[in-house]
Enzyme design. Structure first.
Site, short mmCIF file in Angstrom:
data_model
loop_
_atom_site.label_atom_id
_atom_site.label_comp_id
_atom_site.label_asym_id
_atom_site.label_seq_id
_atom_site.Cartn_x
_atom_site.Cartn_y
_atom_site.Cartn_z
N ARG A 175 55.19 38.35 -2.54
CA ARG A 175 55.64 37.02 -2.96
C ARG A 175 56.85 37.10 -3.88
O ARG A 175 57.70 36.21 -3.85
CB ARG A 175 54.50 36.26 -3.64
CG ARG A 175 53.47 35.83 -2.61
CD ARG A 175 52.30 35.17 -3.25
NE ARG A 175 51.45 34.59 -2.22
CZ ARG A 175 50.18 34.25 -2.42
NH1 ARG A 175 49.63 34.43 -3.59
NH2 ARG A 175 49.48 33.73 -1.46
N GLY A 215 47.30 27.77 3.64
CA GLY A 215 46.90 26.37 3.64
C GLY A 215 48.06 25.44 3.97
O GLY A 215 47.91 24.48 4.73
N GLY A 221 45.67 33.85 6.23
CA GLY A 221 45.49 35.14 5.58
C GLY A 221 44.95 36.24 6.47
O GLY A 221 45.46 37.36 6.45
N LYS A 276 35.05 28.84 11.67
CA LYS A 276 34.48 27.52 11.99
C LYS A 276 35.41 26.59 12.75
O LYS A 276 36.60 26.53 12.46
CB LYS A 276 34.13 26.82 10.67
CG LYS A 276 33.00 27.48 9.92
CD LYS A 276 32.70 26.62 8.73
CE LYS A 276 31.64 27.18 7.85
NZ LYS A 276 31.70 26.53 6.53
P1 AMP Z 1 38.86 31.60 8.82
O1 AMP Z 1 39.04 31.71 7.34
O2 AMP Z 1 38.24 30.32 9.27
O3 AMP Z 1 40.12 31.94 9.58
O4 AMP Z 1 37.77 32.68 9.19
C1 AMP Z 1 37.96 34.02 9.00
C2 AMP Z 1 36.63 34.69 8.95
O5 AMP Z 1 35.96 34.49 10.17
C3 AMP Z 1 36.76 36.19 8.79
O6 AMP Z 1 36.25 36.54 7.53
C4 AMP Z 1 35.91 36.74 9.91
O7 AMP Z 1 35.06 37.78 9.50
C5 AMP Z 1 35.09 35.56 10.34
N1 AMP Z 1 34.65 35.68 11.75
C6 AMP Z 1 35.41 35.95 12.80
N2 AMP Z 1 34.66 36.04 13.91
C7 AMP Z 1 33.39 35.82 13.56
C8 AMP Z 1 32.17 35.78 14.27
N3 AMP Z 1 32.10 36.00 15.59
N4 AMP Z 1 31.04 35.53 13.57
C9 AMP Z 1 31.08 35.32 12.23
N5 AMP Z 1 32.23 35.32 11.51
C10 AMP Z 1 33.36 35.57 12.16
#
Ligand code: AMP
Length: 418
Positions: free
Chosen positions: A36, A398, A375, A219
């Site tokens: 950064r 974000g 990230g 999610k």
């Molecule tokens: P996000 O911050 O929504 O982009 O989510 C990232 C997180 O999703 C990471 O820490 C991953 O470990 C988790 N992740 C990815 N695939 C899976 C999965 N199949 N089941 C559970 N967590 C997951």
């Protein structure tokens, strides 16, 4: 709108909002990743080269009081000095720095102490509130104080430059409110924000087809707005990561113990219907590496995603899916990637994310424009040393998500008007 390249800073004092919210080594206190700081250098150097002086302001972490040595920007002075190649001055109190700002000479740099030592910066009242109503009232009461705070910061300089893309989605004193106190010709984006906007607009407004969006992560609920905004723009939508299973379950598949948002099943079907109506090809993983528990040393097995054995959970995409996704990506002219394909933090479940990182780099080598944000996908690109093999790696998780969702970012609006 004023453009930094057209502006001559000679004899001017520029107050520059940077994002120096850098990680510190827990033992030594040294800056452990200076990305950064390096990101702000082109803007700082341009101002100095023109014969101007620079007042740097930033936040660091989430302090709850003023001052708090744990979050003091004093800790990064030597890292900044090393990068800019000169000594810098430091103002111990960002809201009482007028004398130091006034004494600043052309070619000099003054760094202000953490802006978030003042609750006025975020406009969020600190402390406990008995009721939501009381909190709302306190927030309202803070508004005029936030204005005063921003006005004070503005009074230090002739010109305002915003180069903190990571906080552009926040309507804070130093990112948005301050702009009110500068005339149109005396406020502008720095080089970092400029390059972020160019990369994002290339994808949102000027994408060459076929455009493939790769959405991963945990999610659906976190990615729904961006997916909806992209459905009007992409030819291909690749879904991966934990959200896969909400889609699979919604279509009647067996998902074992895989991550699932039970209240988002209808939403998943809605997305699929909308995509179909718009002629978007949706690719959902067909096979997965499953684990018997959520742990790095879990037992693994491979199955179809809609036939996950009872007691197992899908934690990565498997070979058939990797091959399908890689081919779609390789044939794309524009690629946007946000979110990992699996639990890439654990070696056993990192293969899918690594393969996609390489596929995006390959597509770029074939002539595609690729933008990586968020990230985890950025970490995957860096871990595989592919940062210079993709077109653009966004610095603002974000902020990038919100821009891609089609939202107006306060820090951008304050200067550009939209
Ligand atoms: P996000 O911050 O929504 O982009 O989510 C990232 C997180 O999703 C990471 O820490 C991953 O470990 C988790 N992740 C990815 N695939 C899976 C999965 N199949 N089941 C559970 N967590 C997951």
């Amino acid at each position: 709108m004023q453009i930094i390249d057209n502006f001559n800073f000679a004899g001017k004092k520029a107050i520059v909002r940077v994002d120096f919210n850098v990680p510190l080594n827990k033992e030594t206190g040294a800056v452990s990743d200076d990305t950064r700081i390096r990101g702000a250098l082109p803007t700082i150097k341009k101002i100095l080269a023109d014969g101007g002086s620079v007042i740097l302001m930033s936040h660091m972490g989430r302090p709850k009081q003023n001052p708090d040595p744990k979050f003091s920007l004093k800790q990064i002075i030597s890292a900044v000095e090393e990068r800019v190649g000169q000594t810098i001055q430091f103002a111990e109190d960002c809201a009482n720095a007028e004398a130091q700002a006034a004494a600043l000479k052309p070619g000099e740099i003054l760094l202000l102490e953490n802006l978030r030592f003042y609750e006025e910066e975020e406009g969020k009242p600190r402390g406990e509130f008995e009721t939501e109503e009381a909190k709302k009232e306190a927030k309202k009461a803070l508004k005029p104080k936030q204005k005063e705070f921003a006005k004070k910061l503005a009074s230090y300089a002739d010109v305002y430059v915003n180069d903190a893309f990571g906080t552009a989605h926040r309507a804070h004193g130093s990112t948005a409110v301050i702009a009110e106190f500068f005339a149109e010709e005396n406020k502008m984006f720095g080089y970092l924000i400029n390059s972020e906007l160019i990369a994002m607009d290339k994808v949102l407004k000027d994408a060459q087809a076929p455009f493939t969006a790769i959405m991963g992560g945990a999610k659906v609920s976190d990615k729904i707005l961006i997916i909806e905004n992209l459905l009007d723009r992409v030819q291909n939508l690749i879904i991966g990561g934990g959200m896969t299973y909400t889609f699979i379950k919604a279509q009647g598949g067996e998902i074992g113990n895989s991550l699932c948002e039970a209240d988002k099943l209808d939403l998943a079907l809605e997305i699929l219907e909308k995509a179909k109506a718009k002629g978007v090809n949706v690719y959902i993983p067909t096979d997965a590496v499953n684990a018997d528990k959520f742990a790095a040393d879990a037992e693994t097995c491979v199955s179809k995603t809609d036939e996950t054995p009872a007691g197992w959970m899908g934690l990565d995409i498997a070979d058939e899916t990797i091959a399908t996704f890689s081919e779609v990506i390789a044939n794309s002219k524009t690629v946007l990637w946000n979110g990992p394909m699996g639990v890439f933090e654990m070696e056993k479940f990192a293969k899918g994310t690594t393969a996609i990182a390489h596929a995006v780099a390959q597509a770029t080598a074939n002539g595609a424009f690729s933008l990586i944000g968020g990230g985890d996908s950025v970490a995957a690109i860096n871990k595989n040393k592919l940062a210079d093999k993709v077109s653009y790696v966004s610095t603002g998780g974000g902020a990038m998500l919100e821009y891609m969702e089609g939202k107006v970012l306060p820090g951008i609006e304050a200067i550009r008007g939209c």
